[in-house]
Design a protein around this motif. Structure first.
Motif, mmCIF file in Angstrom:
data_model
loop_
_atom_site.group_PDB
_atom_site.id
_atom_site.type_symbol
_atom_site.label_atom_id
_atom_site.label_comp_id
_atom_site.label_asym_id
_atom_site.label_seq_id
_atom_site.Cartn_x
_atom_site.Cartn_y
_atom_site.Cartn_z
ATOM 1 N N ASP A 134 5.633 -22.321 36.381
ATOM 2 C CA ASP A 134 6.610 -22.798 37.364
ATOM 3 C C ASP A 134 6.886 -21.748 38.443
ATOM 4 O O ASP A 134 7.774 -21.901 39.264
ATOM 5 C CB ASP A 134 7.911 -23.212 36.687
ATOM 6 N N LEU A 135 6.125 -20.668 38.444
ATOM 7 C CA LEU A 135 6.320 -19.619 39.437
ATOM 8 C C LEU A 135 5.874 -20.059 40.816
ATOM 9 O O LEU A 135 6.407 -19.638 41.830
ATOM 10 C CB LEU A 135 5.571 -18.351 39.031
ATOM 11 N N PHE A 136 4.866 -20.908 40.869
ATOM 12 C CA PHE A 136 4.345 -21.433 42.119
ATOM 13 C C PHE A 136 3.604 -22.713 41.817
ATOM 14 O O PHE A 136 3.272 -22.990 40.678
ATOM 15 C CB PHE A 136 3.416 -20.416 42.799
ATOM 16 N N SER A 137 3.364 -23.485 42.845
ATOM 17 C CA SER A 137 2.558 -24.693 42.649
ATOM 18 C C SER A 137 1.096 -24.288 42.667
ATOM 19 O O SER A 137 0.629 -23.701 43.644
ATOM 20 C CB SER A 137 2.824 -25.710 43.755
ATOM 21 N N PRO A 138 0.372 -24.570 41.604
ATOM 22 C CA PRO A 138 -1.054 -24.252 41.597
ATOM 23 C C PRO A 138 -1.804 -25.194 42.528
ATOM 24 O O PRO A 138 -1.202 -26.023 43.202
ATOM 25 C CB PRO A 138 -1.456 -24.466 40.138
ATOM 26 N N ASN A 139 -3.069 -25.090 42.540
ATOM 27 C CA ASN A 139 -3.905 -25.974 43.342
ATOM 28 C C ASN A 139 -3.566 -27.422 42.985
ATOM 29 O O ASN A 139 -3.495 -27.785 41.816
ATOM 30 C CB ASN A 139 -5.364 -25.647 43.030
ATOM 31 N N PRO A 140 -3.367 -28.287 43.992
ATOM 32 C CA PRO A 140 -3.026 -29.681 43.698
ATOM 33 C C PRO A 140 -4.101 -30.422 42.904
ATOM 34 O O PRO A 140 -3.794 -31.380 42.205
ATOM 35 C CB PRO A 140 -2.816 -30.313 45.069
ATOM 36 N N VAL A 141 -5.338 -29.961 42.980
ATOM 37 C CA VAL A 141 -6.400 -30.590 42.188
ATOM 38 C C VAL A 141 -6.118 -30.367 40.696
ATOM 39 O O VAL A 141 -6.267 -31.281 39.884
ATOM 40 C CB VAL A 141 -7.790 -30.048 42.583
ATOM 41 N N ALA A 142 -5.664 -29.168 40.353
ATOM 42 C CA ALA A 142 -5.305 -28.877 38.960
ATOM 43 C C ALA A 142 -4.114 -29.724 38.528
ATOM 44 O O ALA A 142 -4.087 -30.248 37.412
ATOM 45 C CB ALA A 142 -4.995 -27.393 38.796
ATOM 46 N N GLU A 143 -3.140 -29.885 39.418
ATOM 47 C CA GLU A 143 -1.962 -30.698 39.090
ATOM 48 C C GLU A 143 -2.354 -32.155 38.841
ATOM 49 O O GLU A 143 -1.910 -32.766 37.868
ATOM 50 C CB GLU A 143 -0.939 -30.629 40.225
ATOM 51 N N VAL A 144 -3.189 -32.705 39.706
ATOM 52 C CA VAL A 144 -3.621 -34.092 39.553
ATOM 53 C C VAL A 144 -4.419 -34.267 38.267
ATOM 54 O O VAL A 144 -4.201 -35.212 37.509
ATOM 55 C CB VAL A 144 -4.446 -34.557 40.780
ATOM 56 N N THR A 145 -5.332 -33.357 38.022
ATOM 57 C CA THR A 145 -6.167 -33.460 36.821
ATOM 58 C C THR A 145 -5.303 -33.392 35.556
ATOM 59 O O THR A 145 -5.475 -34.199 34.634
ATOM 60 C CB THR A 145 -7.243 -32.361 36.816
ATOM 61 N N ALA A 146 -4.365 -32.454 35.516
ATOM 62 C CA ALA A 146 -3.483 -32.330 34.350
ATOM 63 C C ALA A 146 -2.630 -33.585 34.176
ATOM 64 O O ALA A 146 -2.474 -34.089 33.059
ATOM 65 C CB ALA A 146 -2.602 -31.093 34.495
ATOM 66 N N ALA A 147 -2.082 -34.099 35.282
ATOM 67 C CA ALA A 147 -1.255 -35.305 35.201
ATOM 68 C C ALA A 147 -2.071 -36.500 34.716
ATOM 69 O O ALA A 147 -1.610 -37.275 33.866
ATOM 70 C CB ALA A 147 -0.630 -35.603 36.564
ATOM 71 N N LEU A 148 -3.283 -36.651 35.227
ATOM 72 C CA LEU A 148 -4.122 -37.783 34.815
ATOM 73 C C LEU A 148 -4.574 -37.659 33.363
ATOM 74 O O LEU A 148 -4.683 -38.666 32.662
ATOM 75 C CB LEU A 148 -5.306 -37.939 35.760
ATOM 76 N N MET A 149 -4.822 -36.449 32.903
ATOM 77 C CA MET A 149 -5.166 -36.255 31.481
ATOM 78 C C MET A 149 -3.982 -36.654 30.598
ATOM 79 O O MET A 149 -4.163 -37.315 29.571
ATOM 80 C CB MET A 149 -5.572 -34.804 31.209
ATOM 81 N N LYS A 150 -2.780 -36.268 30.997
ATOM 82 C CA LYS A 150 -1.581 -36.657 30.233
ATOM 83 C C LYS A 150 -1.389 -38.170 30.269
ATOM 84 O O LYS A 150 -1.073 -38.790 29.251
ATOM 85 C CB LYS A 150 -0.344 -35.957 30.802
ATOM 86 N N LEU A 151 -1.599 -38.758 31.436
ATOM 87 C CA LEU A 151 -1.452 -40.202 31.572
ATOM 88 C C LEU A 151 -2.484 -40.945 30.732
ATOM 89 O O LEU A 151 -2.172 -41.955 30.094
ATOM 90 C CB LEU A 151 -1.571 -40.591 33.046
ATOM 91 N N LEU A 152 -3.709 -40.453 30.689
ATOM 92 C CA LEU A 152 -4.756 -41.055 29.861
ATOM 93 C C LEU A 152 -4.341 -41.069 28.393
ATOM 94 O O LEU A 152 -4.489 -42.076 27.705
ATOM 95 C CB LEU A 152 -6.067 -40.283 30.038
ATOM 96 N N LYS A 153 -3.776 -39.959 27.943
ATOM 97 C CA LYS A 153 -3.318 -39.863 26.554
ATOM 98 C C LYS A 153 -2.204 -40.872 26.286
ATOM 99 O O LYS A 153 -2.199 -41.548 25.258
ATOM 100 C CB LYS A 153 -2.840 -38.439 26.267
ATOM 101 N N ILE A 154 -1.269 -40.998 27.223
ATOM 102 C CA ILE A 154 -0.157 -41.940 27.065
ATOM 103 C C ILE A 154 -0.662 -43.376 27.077
ATOM 104 O O ILE A 154 -0.283 -44.186 26.224
ATOM 105 C CB ILE A 154 0.903 -41.715 28.165
ATOM 106 N N LEU A 155 -1.535 -43.716 28.010
ATOM 107 C CA LEU A 155 -2.074 -45.079 28.090
ATOM 108 C C LEU A 155 -2.878 -45.433 26.845
ATOM 109 O O LEU A 155 -2.853 -46.563 26.377
ATOM 110 C CB LEU A 155 -2.919 -45.248 29.341
ATOM 111 N N SER A 156 -3.613 -44.457 26.299
ATOM 112 C CA SER A 156 -4.414 -44.691 25.095
ATOM 113 C C SER A 156 -3.523 -45.003 23.893
ATOM 114 O O SER A 156 -3.925 -45.764 23.020
ATOM 115 C CB SER A 156 -5.278 -43.479 24.784
ATOM 116 N N SER A 157 -2.331 -44.441 23.852
ATOM 117 C CA SER A 157 -1.428 -44.676 22.720
ATOM 118 C C SER A 157 -0.832 -46.083 22.742
ATOM 119 O O SER A 157 -0.345 -46.559 21.726
ATOM 120 C CB SER A 157 -0.323 -43.618 22.688
ATOM 121 N N PHE A 158 -0.854 -46.764 23.893
ATOM 122 C CA PHE A 158 -0.318 -48.114 23.994
ATOM 123 C C PHE A 158 -1.327 -49.179 23.593
ATOM 124 O O PHE A 158 -0.995 -50.338 23.477
ATOM 125 C CB PHE A 158 0.171 -48.409 25.420
ATOM 126 N N ARG A 159 -2.574 -48.809 23.425
ATOM 127 C CA ARG A 159 -3.609 -49.809 23.107
ATOM 128 C C ARG A 159 -3.515 -50.256 21.688
ATOM 129 O O ARG A 159 -3.124 -49.725 20.777
ATOM 130 C CB ARG A 159 -5.001 -49.235 23.374
#
Length: 159
Positions: A134-159
């Motif tokens: 939380d010291l700085f915003s990293p590269n937005p590509v890293a942020e998007v990739t991390a968010a989408l990986m988390k979202l994939l995990k969440i969506l997979s749990s609803f199946r």
């Protein structure tokens, strides 16, 4: 029913970063579209046409909007989540997504030097990826990739 997922690059200035963000978004099959809001400088002149070519080649959706309000007005996005790593007193992205009933979600990252103003932030929920610094915003590509990986995990749990 699967929610519609959109990745949004806010005010990108680098064409390379814009293309990298699009490729990261399109790498996930569950992402319905990539959206650019307020592209500036070379990102608008070179990056946007390049992303359009990628989207066209792979049959993916690509939108260019003038402001963030158009996410709700034109695309009818239900839930808007801003990923801002340098904010300490915000919720974890995973908790925001788990606790939100959604038909459509837009994950927004700050893709350039232009900050997102308070009026725009009031349109959605500000979140962060707690596993990242939380010291700085990293590269937005890293942020998007991390968010989408988390979202994939969440969506997979609803199946």
């Amino acid at each position: 029913m699967k929610p519609k997922i959109h990745v949004v690059a806010f005010a990108p200035s680098s064409p390379h970063r814009l293309v990298d963000l699009a490729r990261a978004a399109y790498s996930f099959n569950f992402v319905d579209g990539f959206i650019v809001v307020k592209p500036v400088s070379l990102a608008a002149q070179i990056g946007v046409p390049e992303v359009f070519k990628i989207a066209y080649k792979y049959g993916r959706s690509f939108y260019i909007l003038a402001n963030l309000r158009e996410l709700k007005e034109i695309l009818n996005i239900d839930t808007i989540v801003f990923i801002l790593q340098n904010r300490k007193e915000v919720q974890d992205f995973s908790e925001v997504v788990k606790n939100t009933v959604m038909n459509s979600i837009a994950i927004i990252v700050q893709a350039g030097e232009t900050t997102i103003n308070k009026d725009d932030l009031s349109l959605g929920i500000v979140a962060r990826i707690c596993e990242m610094s939380d010291l700085f915003s990293p590269n937005p590509v890293a942020e998007v990739t991390a968010a989408l990986m988390k979202l994939l995990k969440i969506l997979s749990s609803f199946r």
